[in-house]
Enzyme design. Structure first.
Site, PDB file in Angstrom:
ATOM      1  N   GLU A  20     -15.073  46.228  31.392  1.00 58.71           N
ATOM      2  CA  GLU A  20     -14.123  46.341  30.277  1.00 58.71           C
ATOM      3  C   GLU A  20     -14.332  47.660  29.514  1.00 58.71           C
ATOM      4  OE1 GLU A  20     -14.698  42.811  27.953  1.00 58.71           O
ATOM      5  OE2 GLU A  20     -13.973  41.505  29.534  1.00 58.71           O
TER       6      GLU A  20
ATOM      7  N   LEU B  63     -19.803  23.131  31.676  1.00 61.86           N
ATOM      8  CA  LEU B  63     -19.241  22.088  30.823  1.00 61.86           C
ATOM      9  C   LEU B  63     -20.024  22.006  29.509  1.00 61.86           C
ATOM     10  CD1 LEU B  63     -16.799  20.133  31.348  1.00 61.86           C
ATOM     11  CD2 LEU B  63     -18.502  18.326  31.576  1.00 61.86           C
TER      12      LEU B  63
ATOM     13  N   HIS C 155      -9.593  40.326  26.713  1.00 59.55           N
ATOM     14  CA  HIS C 155     -10.796  39.689  26.158  1.00 59.55           C
ATOM     15  C   HIS C 155     -10.577  39.261  24.701  1.00 59.55           C
ATOM     16  CE1 HIS C 155     -15.475  39.531  26.481  1.00 59.55           C
ATOM     17  NE2 HIS C 155     -14.996  38.507  25.785  1.00 59.55           N
TER      18      HIS C 155
ATOM     19  N   ARG D  18     -25.497  23.502  34.833  1.00 61.10           N
ATOM     20  CA  ARG D  18     -26.905  23.654  35.214  1.00 61.10           C
ATOM     21  C   ARG D  18     -27.506  22.332  35.667  1.00 61.10           C
ATOM     22  NH1 ARG D  18     -29.536  26.493  30.127  1.00 61.10           N
ATOM     23  NH2 ARG D  18     -28.034  25.111  29.121  1.00 61.10           N
TER      24      ARG D  18
ATOM     25  N   GLY E 119     -14.887  33.300  30.633  1.00 65.55           N
ATOM     26  CA  GLY E 119     -16.324  33.413  30.403  1.00 65.55           C
ATOM     27  C   GLY E 119     -16.741  34.862  30.292  1.00 65.55           C
ATOM     28  N   ARG E 120     -17.209  35.425  31.390  1.00 68.95           N
ATOM     29  CA  ARG E 120     -17.571  36.838  31.486  1.00 68.95           C
ATOM     30  C   ARG E 120     -17.048  37.384  32.804  1.00 68.95           C
ATOM     31  NH1 ARG E 120     -18.287  37.008  26.766  1.00 68.95           N
ATOM     32  NH2 ARG E 120     -20.170  37.614  25.615  1.00 68.95           N
TER      33      ARG E 120
END
Length: 329
Positions: free
Chosen positions: A275, A166, A293, A189, A245-246
């Site tokens: 990728e 967030l 992406h 976190r 994100g990733r």
């Protein structure tokens, strides 16, 4: 060589060979109006060491393009480096602990991208739930007159959406989905005191209480495969995953297997582990929407990116407070 010449400071452009300053937005010309650019593609540490040995003492700032790696070994070649201006939404290619140890400031461009990435995440979710891309293929393929009935999609409003990460992007996603009437919860976190959404310290617990899981956190050693088989199983057979994100935030092999077996409801994916290679098993699945992406890429985001990059460099060389500094915590 002095870092200043004709009033323009020297800036290293650090990039992988495929990445260049985008010409369509006159990025290079705008930078050259303020700075001298030392442009060198990063092929290997050996070649880079040879090049930088002639310039290292003059380089106090660099621009990092896209996912170009900045490991500790590279930083050791630049003893006077004080600033890294990243143009990527993610910071995983940069050795942040080494930057903290050296006192090197890192700035992010996530502020330039956050709204566009949030729009894309919501778009992917609506597409998966309402089967828009699949419906487009259905009509174009001439199946409507033949089959008549098209499978029903699902309503977005009322869905329980768990957001992993967030930050700037996650907050924009939450704002948009709340407007659709979704129930938001999050994992981060640490819990954010100013946020009223329910917090789950455990991603598996978040998934168990969600219909949709949206991933937009940074990729670190701790978040690599943060969504594993247990998390996806907790999300359930009708659960949907959205990843902006990733790719490596998800155990991709497990996700593909669960999707193929019908043990996961669907996925909207803008990022992948290897990728540009995408698991071919996903191509035949109508409950999966794929994107190359490109969530961050709009003309508007590029304009904001250029402004952030130039402003950060100008304020650095003017000894003024920097914008969008990455936290040292």
């Amino acid at each position: 060589m002095d870092t200043q010449e004709n009033g323009r400071p020297l800036v290293l452009v650090h990039r992988l060979p495929p990445f260049k300053l985008p010409r369509q937005f006159a990025f290079e010309e705008r930078l050259l109006a303020h700075f001298r650019l030392l442009d060198h593609p990063f092929d290997s540490l050996e070649q880079t060491q040879s090049f930088l040995s002639r310039h290292a003492e003059s380089i106090r700032a660099l621009i990092s393009l896209g996912p170009t790696p900045i490991p500790a070994e590279f930083l050791h070649l630049l003893p006077r480096l004080e600033l890294i201006v990243s143009t990527s939404a993610g910071l995983d290619p940069i050795d942040l602990p080494e930057c903290r140890r050296r006192g090197i400031i890192v700035t992010s461009t996530s502020l330039a991208f956050c709204e566009d990435v949030a729009d894309c995440a919501v778009g992917l979710l609506i597409d998966v739930l309402r089967r828009i891309s699949a419906a487009d293929r259905f009509v174009r393929g001439g199946l409507w007159p033949v089959k008549e009935d098209y499978p029903l999609g699902f309503k977005l409003g009322g869905k329980h959406v768990g957001i992993v990460g967030l930050g700037h992007i996650g907050s924009e996603i939450a704002k948009r989905l709340a407007a659709f009437g979704c129930n938001i919860a999050y994992n981060s976190r640490k819990q954010k005191p100013s946020v009223t959404f329910p917090f789950h310290a455990n991603v598996c617990e978040l998934a168990a209480n969600s219909d949709v899981l949206v991933l937009c956190c940074a990729l670190t050693e701790e978040t690599h495969h943060i969504v594993n088989k247990d998390v996806m199983t907790a999300l359930g057979k009708e659960g949907v995953i959205i990843n902006v994100g990733r790719g490596a935030l998800i155990d991709e092999k497990e996700m593909v297997q669960l999707l193929v077996q019908g043990e996961l409801g669907g996925a909207g994916l803008d990022v992948f582990e290897e990728e540009p290679d995408v698991p071919k098993e996903l191509f035949a699945l109508d409950n999966v929407v794929l994107s190359p992406h490109c969530a961050v890429f709009t003309p508007e985001s590029f304009e904001l990116l250029m402004e952030l990059v130039i402003n950060n460099l100008e304020t650095f060389f003017s000894n003024k407070p920097l914008l969008s500094v990455v936290s040292n915590k």
